[in-house]
Design a protein around this motif. Structure first.
Motif, PDB file in Angstrom:
ATOM      1  N   VAL A  48       1.692 -20.209  29.335  1.00  0.00           N
ATOM      2  CA  VAL A  48       1.360 -21.383  30.147  1.00  0.00           C
ATOM      3  C   VAL A  48       1.476 -20.999  31.614  1.00  0.00           C
ATOM      4  O   VAL A  48       2.547 -20.600  32.085  1.00  0.00           O
ATOM      5  N   VAL A  49       0.357 -21.089  32.329  1.00  0.00           N
ATOM      6  CA  VAL A  49       0.325 -20.742  33.751  1.00  0.00           C
ATOM      7  C   VAL A  49       0.800 -21.925  34.589  1.00  0.00           C
ATOM      8  O   VAL A  49       1.575 -21.770  35.531  1.00  0.00           O
ATOM      9  N   SER A  50       0.337 -23.125  34.243  1.00  0.00           N
ATOM     10  CA  SER A  50       0.785 -24.326  34.951  1.00  0.00           C
ATOM     11  C   SER A  50       0.674 -25.526  34.015  1.00  0.00           C
ATOM     12  O   SER A  50      -0.065 -25.490  33.025  1.00  0.00           O
ATOM     13  N   GLN A  51       1.420 -26.556  34.337  1.00  0.00           N
ATOM     14  CA  GLN A  51       1.384 -27.776  33.524  1.00  0.00           C
ATOM     15  C   GLN A  51       1.496 -28.990  34.431  1.00  0.00           C
ATOM     16  O   GLN A  51       2.225 -28.979  35.416  1.00  0.00           O
ATOM     17  N   SER A  52       0.725 -30.007  34.092  1.00  0.00           N
ATOM     18  CA  SER A  52       0.738 -31.237  34.884  1.00  0.00           C
ATOM     19  C   SER A  52       0.454 -32.407  33.960  1.00  0.00           C
ATOM     20  O   SER A  52       0.131 -32.242  32.784  1.00  0.00           O
ATOM     21  N   GLY A  53       0.597 -33.602  34.502  1.00  0.00           N
ATOM     22  CA  GLY A  53       0.339 -34.812  33.732  1.00  0.00           C
ATOM     23  C   GLY A  53      -0.472 -35.793  34.544  1.00  0.00           C
ATOM     24  O   GLY A  53      -0.478 -35.752  35.780  1.00  0.00           O
ATOM     25  N   VAL A  54      -1.170 -36.668  33.839  1.00  0.00           N
ATOM     26  CA  VAL A  54      -1.966 -37.709  34.492  1.00  0.00           C
ATOM     27  C   VAL A  54      -1.208 -39.025  34.372  1.00  0.00           C
ATOM     28  O   VAL A  54      -0.827 -39.441  33.265  1.00  0.00           O
ATOM     29  N   ILE A  55      -0.958 -39.659  35.504  1.00  0.00           N
ATOM     30  CA  ILE A  55      -0.162 -40.889  35.534  1.00  0.00           C
ATOM     31  C   ILE A  55      -0.939 -42.036  34.893  1.00  0.00           C
ATOM     32  O   ILE A  55      -2.141 -42.195  35.087  1.00  0.00           O
TER      33      ILE A  55
ATOM     34  N   ILE B 253       3.259 -40.937  31.703  1.00  0.00           N
ATOM     35  CA  ILE B 253       2.232 -39.901  31.617  1.00  0.00           C
ATOM     36  C   ILE B 253       1.296 -40.247  30.455  1.00  0.00           C
ATOM     37  O   ILE B 253       1.734 -40.401  29.310  1.00  0.00           O
ATOM     38  N   GLY B 254      -0.002 -40.352  30.761  1.00  0.00           N
ATOM     39  CA  GLY B 254      -0.990 -40.681  29.730  1.00  0.00           C
ATOM     40  C   GLY B 254      -1.564 -39.467  29.037  1.00  0.00           C
ATOM     41  O   GLY B 254      -1.901 -39.507  27.861  1.00  0.00           O
ATOM     42  N   SER B 255      -1.671 -38.360  29.775  1.00  0.00           N
ATOM     43  CA  SER B 255      -2.180 -37.130  29.171  1.00  0.00           C
ATOM     44  C   SER B 255      -1.559 -35.931  29.867  1.00  0.00           C
ATOM     45  O   SER B 255      -1.134 -36.014  31.024  1.00  0.00           O
ATOM     46  N   LEU B 256      -1.502 -34.821  29.124  1.00  0.00           N
ATOM     47  CA  LEU B 256      -0.947 -33.579  29.644  1.00  0.00           C
ATOM     48  C   LEU B 256      -2.070 -32.587  29.876  1.00  0.00           C
ATOM     49  O   LEU B 256      -3.034 -32.551  29.104  1.00  0.00           O
ATOM     50  N   GLU B 257      -1.949 -31.788  30.919  1.00  0.00           N
ATOM     51  CA  GLU B 257      -2.945 -30.760  31.216  1.00  0.00           C
ATOM     52  C   GLU B 257      -2.230 -29.430  31.418  1.00  0.00           C
ATOM     53  O   GLU B 257      -1.314 -29.335  32.236  1.00  0.00           O
ATOM     54  N   PHE B 258      -2.639 -28.418  30.642  1.00  0.00           N
ATOM     55  CA  PHE B 258      -2.049 -27.084  30.729  1.00  0.00           C
ATOM     56  C   PHE B 258      -3.136 -26.088  31.113  1.00  0.00           C
ATOM     57  O   PHE B 258      -4.248 -26.157  30.591  1.00  0.00           O
TER      58      PHE B 258
ATOM     59  N   ILE C 229      -4.293 -32.730  26.585  1.00  0.00           N
ATOM     60  CA  ILE C 229      -3.818 -33.463  25.404  1.00  0.00           C
ATOM     61  C   ILE C 229      -3.636 -34.917  25.811  1.00  0.00           C
ATOM     62  O   ILE C 229      -2.794 -35.241  26.652  1.00  0.00           O
ATOM     63  N   ASP C 230      -4.435 -35.795  25.212  1.00  0.00           N
ATOM     64  CA  ASP C 230      -4.370 -37.227  25.508  1.00  0.00           C
ATOM     65  C   ASP C 230      -3.290 -37.864  24.636  1.00  0.00           C
ATOM     66  O   ASP C 230      -3.483 -38.083  23.444  1.00  0.00           O
ATOM     67  N   LEU C 231      -2.130 -38.142  25.229  1.00  0.00           N
ATOM     68  CA  LEU C 231      -0.997 -38.686  24.476  1.00  0.00           C
ATOM     69  C   LEU C 231      -1.278 -40.085  23.939  1.00  0.00           C
ATOM     70  O   LEU C 231      -0.748 -40.477  22.901  1.00  0.00           O
ATOM     71  N   GLU C 232      -2.121 -40.826  24.636  1.00  0.00           N
ATOM     72  CA  GLU C 232      -2.400 -42.201  24.220  1.00  0.00           C
ATOM     73  C   GLU C 232      -3.411 -42.277  23.091  1.00  0.00           C
ATOM     74  O   GLU C 232      -3.555 -43.307  22.441  1.00  0.00           O
ATOM     75  N   ALA C 233      -4.136 -41.165  22.825  1.00  0.00           N
ATOM     76  CA  ALA C 233      -5.162 -41.178  21.782  1.00  0.00           C
ATOM     77  C   ALA C 233      -4.680 -40.544  20.473  1.00  0.00           C
ATOM     78  O   ALA C 233      -5.450 -40.428  19.535  1.00  0.00           O
ATOM     79  N   LEU C 234      -3.407 -40.122  20.425  1.00  0.00           N
ATOM     80  CA  LEU C 234      -2.873 -39.565  19.187  1.00  0.00           C
ATOM     81  C   LEU C 234      -2.799 -40.640  18.108  1.00  0.00           C
ATOM     82  O   LEU C 234      -2.840 -41.841  18.403  1.00  0.00           O
TER      83      LEU C 234
END
Length: 199
Positions: free
Chosen positions: A64-71, A83-88, A150-155
């Motif tokens: 993993v080079v970087s990780q962030s999340g979408v509010i 956090i609604g989704s994670l971005e790696f 990864i969309d956490l809300e769509a799991l």
């Protein structure tokens, strides 16, 4: 001291008996050598296969080079900011061969339980974009980078990740090599809905 054999026929019989014993010893030695060579070849083949598998389990992984999340103002329908989704951004590890991201498994473990899925299984839950070498979702070089969302809300069970929560994400390649990263959401999220925040 030595017995003299006067009869010529008796002398020949002794020579034939010695020859038969000698041939039997050679045959036994040849059979034993054949068994040893076959066993050594089998062990060598098995050792090479084991070595290749062990090497793959260590080196054939993503990093993993970087990780962030979408509010999200309403994380997983909780009514709370989170956090609604994670971005790696991921790359292949040093020494790794080609890594097919479609065969990578992601495992999420946190306060909401465990969720496991392959990156190709659940669009639009996951989305993979290769930056450098096209759209085949295969990292072929250490310089290749891909964004995994990864969309956490769509799991199947929407994953609630709100302020102050933590989450462990493990990526496992087809070779069985794993990379684990820890997500920690700040206790106070600064930003608007859909803004990206580094985690």
């Amino acid at each position: 001291m030595f017995e003299t054999i006067l009869d010529e026929e008796e002398r020949g019989q002794v020579g034939i008996g010695t020859l038969i014993v000698f041939i039997a010893m050679v045959l036994v030695a040849a059979i034993a050598a054949g068994v040893l060579i076959n066993t050594a070849g089998f062990l060598q083949t098995q050792a090479e296969a084991t070595g290749e598998e062990s090497t793959a389990q260590v080196s054939e992984r993503v990093q993993v080079v970087s990780q962030s999340g979408v509010i999200s103002d309403d994380a997983a329908g909780s009514g709370e900011k989170g956090i609604g989704s994670l971005e790696f951004v991921v790359a292949s590890a040093p020494g790794a061969g080609n890594v097919d991201l479609d065969e990578v498994t992601a495992e999420l473990v946190g306060a909401d339980g465990q969720e496991t899925f392959q990156l190709q299984d659940n669009p639009p839950v996951t989305d993979v974009n290769i930056f450098t070498n096209g759209n085949d979702n295969v990292l072929t070089d250490n310089s290749d980078r891909a964004e995994v969302s990864i969309d956490l809300e769509a799991l199947n069970d929407p994953y609630e990740l709100t302020e102050g929560d933590s989450l462990t994400v493990t990526f496992t390649t087809a070779a069985g090599a794993s990379t684990t990263t820890e997500i920690r959401v700040p206790t106070t999220l600064v930003g608007e809905n859909s803004d990206s925040v580094r985690l």
